[in-house]
Design a protein around this motif. Structure first.
Motif, PDB file in Angstrom:
ATOM      1  N   ASN A  53     -54.740 -35.878 -14.667  1.00  0.00           N
ATOM      2  CA  ASN A  53     -55.601 -36.973 -14.220  1.00  0.00           C
ATOM      3  C   ASN A  53     -56.989 -36.400 -13.946  1.00  0.00           C
ATOM      4  O   ASN A  53     -57.216 -35.758 -12.920  1.00  0.00           O
ATOM      5  CB  ASN A  53     -55.026 -37.615 -12.958  1.00  0.00           C
ATOM      6  CG  ASN A  53     -55.819 -38.842 -12.525  1.00  0.00           C
ATOM      7  OD1 ASN A  53     -56.878 -39.151 -13.077  1.00  0.00           O
ATOM      8  ND2 ASN A  53     -55.319 -39.544 -11.528  1.00  0.00           N
ATOM      9  N   VAL A  54     -57.912 -36.645 -14.860  1.00  0.00           N
ATOM     10  CA  VAL A  54     -59.250 -36.057 -14.753  1.00  0.00           C
ATOM     11  C   VAL A  54     -60.217 -36.963 -13.998  1.00  0.00           C
ATOM     12  O   VAL A  54     -61.402 -36.642 -13.871  1.00  0.00           O
ATOM     13  CB  VAL A  54     -59.820 -35.729 -16.147  1.00  0.00           C
ATOM     14  CG1 VAL A  54     -58.957 -34.702 -16.850  1.00  0.00           C
ATOM     15  CG2 VAL A  54     -59.957 -36.994 -16.999  1.00  0.00           C
ATOM     16  N   GLY A  55     -59.734 -38.109 -13.508  1.00  0.00           N
ATOM     17  CA  GLY A  55     -60.592 -39.007 -12.750  1.00  0.00           C
ATOM     18  C   GLY A  55     -61.242 -40.067 -13.616  1.00  0.00           C
ATOM     19  O   GLY A  55     -61.177 -40.035 -14.851  1.00  0.00           O
ATOM     20  N   PHE A  56     -61.873 -41.020 -12.945  1.00  0.00           N
ATOM     21  CA  PHE A  56     -62.491 -42.160 -13.630  1.00  0.00           C
ATOM     22  C   PHE A  56     -63.705 -41.757 -14.468  1.00  0.00           C
ATOM     23  O   PHE A  56     -63.794 -42.131 -15.644  1.00  0.00           O
ATOM     24  CB  PHE A  56     -62.874 -43.222 -12.594  1.00  0.00           C
ATOM     25  CG  PHE A  56     -63.412 -44.497 -13.176  1.00  0.00           C
ATOM     26  CD1 PHE A  56     -62.566 -45.531 -13.540  1.00  0.00           C
ATOM     27  CD2 PHE A  56     -64.783 -44.680 -13.350  1.00  0.00           C
ATOM     28  CE1 PHE A  56     -63.063 -46.713 -14.076  1.00  0.00           C
ATOM     29  CE2 PHE A  56     -65.292 -45.854 -13.881  1.00  0.00           C
ATOM     30  CZ  PHE A  56     -64.427 -46.877 -14.249  1.00  0.00           C
ATOM     31  N   PRO A  57     -64.664 -41.000 -13.919  1.00  0.00           N
ATOM     32  CA  PRO A  57     -65.855 -40.667 -14.708  1.00  0.00           C
ATOM     33  C   PRO A  57     -65.545 -39.866 -15.965  1.00  0.00           C
ATOM     34  O   PRO A  57     -65.956 -40.240 -17.071  1.00  0.00           O
ATOM     35  CB  PRO A  57     -66.709 -39.858 -13.721  1.00  0.00           C
ATOM     36  CG  PRO A  57     -66.254 -40.290 -12.377  1.00  0.00           C
ATOM     37  CD  PRO A  57     -64.783 -40.522 -12.525  1.00  0.00           C
ATOM     38  N   LYS A  58     -64.818 -38.771 -15.814  1.00  0.00           N
ATOM     39  CA  LYS A  58     -64.544 -37.916 -16.973  1.00  0.00           C
ATOM     40  C   LYS A  58     -63.657 -38.629 -17.984  1.00  0.00           C
ATOM     41  O   LYS A  58     -63.858 -38.509 -19.198  1.00  0.00           O
ATOM     42  CB  LYS A  58     -63.892 -36.611 -16.527  1.00  0.00           C
ATOM     43  CG  LYS A  58     -63.737 -35.597 -17.661  1.00  0.00           C
ATOM     44  CD  LYS A  58     -63.266 -34.250 -17.149  1.00  0.00           C
ATOM     45  CE  LYS A  58     -63.184 -33.234 -18.292  1.00  0.00           C
ATOM     46  NZ  LYS A  58     -62.769 -31.891 -17.796  1.00  0.00           N
ATOM     47  N   GLY A  59     -62.678 -39.385 -17.499  1.00  0.00           N
ATOM     48  CA  GLY A  59     -61.803 -40.112 -18.409  1.00  0.00           C
ATOM     49  C   GLY A  59     -62.573 -41.084 -19.282  1.00  0.00           C
ATOM     50  O   GLY A  59     -62.349 -41.172 -20.497  1.00  0.00           O
ATOM     51  N   ASN A  60     -63.501 -41.823 -18.689  1.00  0.00           N
ATOM     52  CA  ASN A  60     -64.315 -42.759 -19.475  1.00  0.00           C
ATOM     53  C   ASN A  60     -65.289 -42.028 -20.388  1.00  0.00           C
ATOM     54  O   ASN A  60     -65.541 -42.468 -21.520  1.00  0.00           O
ATOM     55  CB  ASN A  60     -65.068 -43.706 -18.544  1.00  0.00           C
ATOM     56  CG  ASN A  60     -64.217 -44.881 -18.102  1.00  0.00           C
ATOM     57  OD1 ASN A  60     -63.796 -45.699 -18.916  1.00  0.00           O
ATOM     58  ND2 ASN A  60     -63.937 -44.958 -16.807  1.00  0.00           N
ATOM     59  N   ASN A  61     -65.847 -40.925 -19.909  1.00  0.00           N
ATOM     60  CA  ASN A  61     -66.751 -40.143 -20.762  1.00  0.00           C
ATOM     61  C   ASN A  61     -66.029 -39.637 -22.005  1.00  0.00           C
ATOM     62  O   ASN A  61     -66.602 -39.591 -23.101  1.00  0.00           O
ATOM     63  CB  ASN A  61     -67.334 -38.968 -19.973  1.00  0.00           C
ATOM     64  CG  ASN A  61     -68.350 -39.410 -18.931  1.00  0.00           C
ATOM     65  OD1 ASN A  61     -68.823 -40.545 -18.949  1.00  0.00           O
ATOM     66  ND2 ASN A  61     -68.686 -38.517 -18.014  1.00  0.00           N
ATOM     67  N   ILE A  62     -64.776 -39.249 -21.847  1.00  0.00           N
ATOM     68  CA  ILE A  62     -63.977 -38.809 -22.997  1.00  0.00           C
ATOM     69  C   ILE A  62     -63.825 -39.961 -23.989  1.00  0.00           C
ATOM     70  O   ILE A  62     -63.964 -39.784 -25.203  1.00  0.00           O
ATOM     71  CB  ILE A  62     -62.597 -38.301 -22.527  1.00  0.00           C
ATOM     72  CG1 ILE A  62     -62.747 -36.972 -21.779  1.00  0.00           C
ATOM     73  CG2 ILE A  62     -61.640 -38.142 -23.712  1.00  0.00           C
ATOM     74  CD1 ILE A  62     -61.474 -36.496 -21.099  1.00  0.00           C
ATOM     75  N   GLY A  63     -63.553 -41.151 -23.476  1.00  0.00           N
ATOM     76  CA  GLY A  63     -63.403 -42.309 -24.349  1.00  0.00           C
ATOM     77  C   GLY A  63     -64.676 -42.640 -25.098  1.00  0.00           C
ATOM     78  O   GLY A  63     -64.653 -42.898 -26.314  1.00  0.00           O
ATOM     79  N   VAL A  64     -65.804 -42.631 -24.393  1.00  0.00           N
ATOM     80  CA  VAL A  64     -67.087 -42.953 -25.034  1.00  0.00           C
ATOM     81  C   VAL A  64     -67.443 -41.912 -26.091  1.00  0.00           C
ATOM     82  O   VAL A  64     -68.041 -42.237 -27.123  1.00  0.00           O
ATOM     83  CB  VAL A  64     -68.201 -43.065 -23.973  1.00  0.00           C
ATOM     84  CG1 VAL A  64     -69.559 -43.268 -24.640  1.00  0.00           C
ATOM     85  CG2 VAL A  64     -67.915 -44.224 -23.019  1.00  0.00           C
ATOM     86  N   ALA A  65     -67.058 -40.661 -25.866  1.00  0.00           N
ATOM     87  CA  ALA A  65     -67.339 -39.603 -26.843  1.00  0.00           C
ATOM     88  C   ALA A  65     -66.649 -39.867 -28.179  1.00  0.00           C
ATOM     89  O   ALA A  65     -67.094 -39.379 -29.226  1.00  0.00           O
ATOM     90  CB  ALA A  65     -66.899 -38.251 -26.283  1.00  0.00           C
TER      91      ALA A  65
END
Length: 383
Positions: free
Chosen positions: A64-76
């Protein structure tokens, strides 16, 4: 590609399924994609995605990398000109994205100067969620929120900024802060500000992103002409970890954007503790005593055996609903014969009529919903 919808999931398998179904319907006339990022769920969320939505891009994080990093991964991994950051415990209407694109290209806003767009959110009981439009939580604005002054003086500008109460819930307008459950913006703008700040695990990330976009001279907008259901609280258990992370998130935001002050830091620490403790005390699994079930379906063959112990009425038209009844009723919607937009509208119209709501997904044996904004969601076995 016009739009990439990023859904960050953590242990909400049933709500994720409904969310993806609603997004698929909303993308039928839009060139778009869905990207699901899973933060190491243990509830078979990924297995469900592979079985029911094999065509959708699924990214599995090992932790669980958290909300910010998780979404950043998706946007990438996104290809759309626009992106939508979307919580897994949400339901969008069939025309939500079409309306947002029309708003972006209308004379009401300048597309080149537009930042983030959020929309009207309601909880699982049909009640409006005020946090979908907010002001910058400056020290004073945060103080009015933490100590409830905004409730005492809702019409005064000095006190009503936290929930942007100068804009009515059904009125479009420029606001400072939007909620991370639904954020619609250009992908290039998201990348320009660096996405969500990964130094914050969760809770103040949407405030920070909205604020950074605003600092670029962009205008953030609240768009009230489409409504999204947000089963608020479903993805978060308000335990000691929640309180700790909430306090850390508030301290992170103020430390990043405001001048340090020993007195202010003490007030914010105390206020954050009181606020997070209050939020925890609000979350409880309320037992709702149901007198009668009402099932809305246009499928005459659909029957729910598990509801036979109570009176159960099957209706094919919303106009047949008895709005004058004093009974506690649980309303179950067949989402294969009624649109999510129709369901959302009905929920809002009956929000104060002693009703709870559940959505039945085709080819399943359960209904899902939430009986209160601060409760965990409920999965009810129907067959």
């Amino acid at each position: 590609m016009q739009l990439s919808v990023i859904i960050l999931n953590y242990n909400v398998r049933y709500f994720l399924e409904q969310c993806v179904l609603s997004v698929q319907k909303a993308l039928e006339h839009i060139e778009g994609e869905i990207i699901v990022v899973d933060n190491a769920s243990t509830d078979e969320s990924c297995e469900m995605m592979k079985q029911k939505f094999p065509e959708i891009k699924l990214i599995r994080n090992s932790e669980n990398v958290g909300f910010p990093k998780g979404n950043n991964i998706g946007v990438a991994h996104a290809s759309g000109e626009y992106i939508c950051i979307l919580n897994p415990d949400t339901v969008v209407a069939e025309d939500t994205f079409e309306k947002l694109f029309n708003f972006c290209h209308s004379e009401l806003v300048s597309e080149s100067n537009t930042g983030i767009i959020g929309c009207k959110l309601i909880d699982g009981t049909g009640q409006f969620l005020p946090e979908c439009k907010r002001g910058v939580p400056t020290p004073w604005v945060a103080f009015t929120k933490i100590f409830g002054l905004y409730k005492l003086f809702p019409r005064l500008k000095w006190f009503n900024q936290y929930y942007a109460q100068h804009i009515a819930e059904n009125e479009n307008g420029e606001v400072a802060i939007l909620v991370g459950a639904f954020m619609f913006m250009k992908r290039d703008l998201y990348l320009q500000v660096g996405g969500f700040d990964e130094n914050c695990f969760m809770y103040s990330d949407d405030i920070d992103l909205s604020y950074m976009v605003q600092q670029l001279g962009k205008k953030n907008y609240y768009f009230a002409e489409t409504t999204v259901i947000h089963y608020k609280g479903e993805s978060t258990v308000r335990d000691a970890t929640y309180r700790k992370r909430f306090q850390e998130a508030m301290q992170f935001f103020y430390g990043k954007h405001f001048k340090k002050s020993v007195l202010f830091d003490y007030i914010m620490r105390f206020g954050s503790f009181v606020f997070s403790f209050f939020k925890k005390s609000q979350q409880q699994n309320r037992v709702v005593l149901v007198d009668e079930f009402v099932v809305f379906t246009k499928n005459s063959d659909l029957k729910f055996e598990a509801l036979e112990e109570k009176k159960c009425t099957y209706l094919s038209d919303f106009n047949l609903f008895d709005s004058d009844s004093k009974k506690n009723r649980e309303v179950i919607f067949d989402t294969s014969t009624f649109s999510f937009k129709e369901i959302t509208s009905f929920m809002q119209s009956k929000a104060n009529q002693k009703c709870t709501f559940k959505n039945y997904l085709a080819n399943s044996n359960y209904g899902i919903g939430s009986n209160h904004a601060n409760d965990r969601g409920e999965v009810k076995i129907l067959k």
